[in-house]
Design a protein around this motif. Structure first.
Motif, PDB file in Angstrom:
ATOM      1  N   ILE A   1       0.834  -1.200   0.000  1.00 44.17           N
ATOM      2  CA  ILE A   1       0.000   0.000   0.000  1.00 44.17           C
ATOM      3  C   ILE A   1       0.869   1.251   0.000  1.00 44.17           C
ATOM      4  O   ILE A   1       0.709   2.115  -0.850  1.00 44.17           O
ATOM      5  CB  ILE A   1      -0.965   0.015   1.201  1.00 44.17           C
ATOM      6  CG1 ILE A   1      -1.965  -1.136   1.087  1.00 44.17           C
ATOM      7  CG2 ILE A   1      -1.696   1.360   1.292  1.00 44.17           C
ATOM      8  CD1 ILE A   1      -2.876  -1.296   2.271  1.00 44.17           C
ATOM      9  N   SER A   2       1.782   1.352   0.969  1.00 41.64           N
ATOM     10  CA  SER A   2       2.620   2.552   1.013  1.00 41.64           C
ATOM     11  C   SER A   2       3.909   2.294   1.792  1.00 41.64           C
ATOM     12  O   SER A   2       4.025   1.304   2.524  1.00 41.64           O
ATOM     13  CB  SER A   2       1.870   3.719   1.662  1.00 41.64           C
ATOM     14  OG  SER A   2       1.661   3.456   3.040  1.00 41.64           O
ATOM     15  N   LEU A   3       4.860   3.228   1.635  1.00 39.96           N
ATOM     16  CA  LEU A   3       6.138   3.177   2.340  1.00 39.96           C
ATOM     17  C   LEU A   3       6.460   4.592   2.786  1.00 39.96           C
ATOM     18  O   LEU A   3       6.485   5.518   1.969  1.00 39.96           O
ATOM     19  CB  LEU A   3       7.240   2.648   1.414  1.00 39.96           C
ATOM     20  CG  LEU A   3       8.668   2.683   1.941  1.00 39.96           C
ATOM     21  CD1 LEU A   3       8.822   1.787   3.155  1.00 39.96           C
ATOM     22  CD2 LEU A   3       9.635   2.272   0.843  1.00 39.96           C
ATOM     23  N   LYS A   4       6.680   4.773   4.102  1.00 41.79           N
ATOM     24  CA  LYS A   4       7.015   6.089   4.642  1.00 41.79           C
ATOM     25  C   LYS A   4       8.230   5.948   5.542  1.00 41.79           C
ATOM     26  O   LYS A   4       8.383   4.953   6.245  1.00 41.79           O
ATOM     27  CB  LYS A   4       5.847   6.662   5.442  1.00 41.79           C
ATOM     28  CG  LYS A   4       4.636   6.991   4.597  1.00 41.79           C
ATOM     29  CD  LYS A   4       3.550   7.636   5.414  1.00 41.79           C
ATOM     30  CE  LYS A   4       2.354   7.935   4.518  1.00 41.79           C
ATOM     31  NZ  LYS A   4       1.266   8.542   5.265  1.00 41.79           N
TER      32      LYS A   4
ATOM     33  N   ILE B   1       6.162   0.118   6.297  1.00 42.29           N
ATOM     34  CA  ILE B   1       5.536  -0.412   5.088  1.00 42.29           C
ATOM     35  C   ILE B   1       4.114  -0.796   5.444  1.00 42.29           C
ATOM     36  O   ILE B   1       3.883  -1.625   6.325  1.00 42.29           O
ATOM     37  CB  ILE B   1       6.290  -1.640   4.558  1.00 42.29           C
ATOM     38  CG1 ILE B   1       7.737  -1.290   4.234  1.00 42.29           C
ATOM     39  CG2 ILE B   1       5.580  -2.215   3.337  1.00 42.29           C
ATOM     40  CD1 ILE B   1       8.586  -2.488   3.888  1.00 42.29           C
ATOM     41  N   ARG B   2       3.140  -0.218   4.762  1.00 45.20           N
ATOM     42  CA  ARG B   2       1.725  -0.581   4.935  1.00 45.20           C
ATOM     43  C   ARG B   2       1.361  -1.581   3.849  1.00 45.20           C
ATOM     44  O   ARG B   2       1.691  -1.376   2.675  1.00 45.20           O
ATOM     45  CB  ARG B   2       0.826   0.645   4.856  1.00 45.20           C
ATOM     46  CG  ARG B   2       0.973   1.566   6.061  1.00 45.20           C
ATOM     47  CD  ARG B   2      -0.053   2.678   6.081  1.00 45.20           C
ATOM     48  NE  ARG B   2      -1.390   2.139   6.030  1.00 45.20           N
ATOM     49  CZ  ARG B   2      -2.402   2.695   5.338  1.00 45.20           C
ATOM     50  NH1 ARG B   2      -2.210   3.786   4.649  1.00 45.20           N
ATOM     51  NH2 ARG B   2      -3.600   2.131   5.339  1.00 45.20           N
ATOM     52  N   THR B   3       0.691  -2.667   4.260  1.00 48.01           N
ATOM     53  CA  THR B   3       0.286  -3.699   3.312  1.00 48.01           C
ATOM     54  C   THR B   3      -1.172  -4.032   3.529  1.00 48.01           C
ATOM     55  O   THR B   3      -1.772  -3.682   4.544  1.00 48.01           O
ATOM     56  CB  THR B   3       1.121  -4.985   3.498  1.00 48.01           C
ATOM     57  OG1 THR B   3       0.863  -5.524   4.793  1.00 48.01           O
ATOM     58  CG2 THR B   3       2.596  -4.727   3.309  1.00 48.01           C
TER      59      THR B   3
END
Length: 106
Positions: free
Chosen positions: A89-92, A100-102
Motif C-alpha cells: 500500500i505505502s512506504l514512509k 511499510i503498509r500492506t
C-alpha cells in the motif's frame, strides 16, 4: 525439498484445482497422494498458507487460497506474478525507520 515443503506445495496444488469443502476430504486426498498426517497438522498447514473458505453453489463452502481467488468473478486464478507487490500500500520513512503498509494478510 523437505516433507513439509512438499506437503504445502501439494495442498496448494489440490486447492487450486479441486473444490474441497472439509479437512477430512483434504486429508483423504493427501493420503491418496502418499502423505500421512493428522488433522492438527493439516489445520496448522492451512493456517500457514492462509487458506480461507468461500461460499460455493455446488458444495456449500470450499477452501481457497487468498492469492488465487478473484472475488469479482468467483473464479480461481493461477498467478504468482508480483506476489509481494500485490499487497503493497505505502512506504514512509521517519529518520532511520521505515514503515511499510500492506493489505491484510501480507
Amino acid at each position: 525439498m523437505g516433507t513439509k515443503a512438499k506437503r504445502l506445495l501439494t495442498i496448494k496444488n489440490i486447492l487450486s484445482t479441486t473444490k474441497i469443502s472439509t479437512q477430512e476430504e483434504l486429508l483423504h486426498v493427501l493420503s491418496e497422494r502418499g502423505f500421512s498426517l493428522t488433522q492438527a497438522t493439516l489445520s496448522r498447514d492451512l493456517k500457514t498458507l492462509k487458506v480461507g473458505k468461500i461460499a460455493d453453489s455446488e458444495k456449500g463452502y470450499v477452501y481457497f487460497l487468498p492469492d488465487h481467488h478473484d472475488t469479482s468473478t468467483g473464479e480461481i486464478t493461477h498467478s504468482h506474478e508480483n506476489f509481494p507487490v500485490n499487497g503493497f500500500i505505502s512506504l514512509k520513512f521517519s529518520n532511520n525507520l521505515g514503515v511499510i503498509r500492506t493489505k491484510s494478510g501480507y
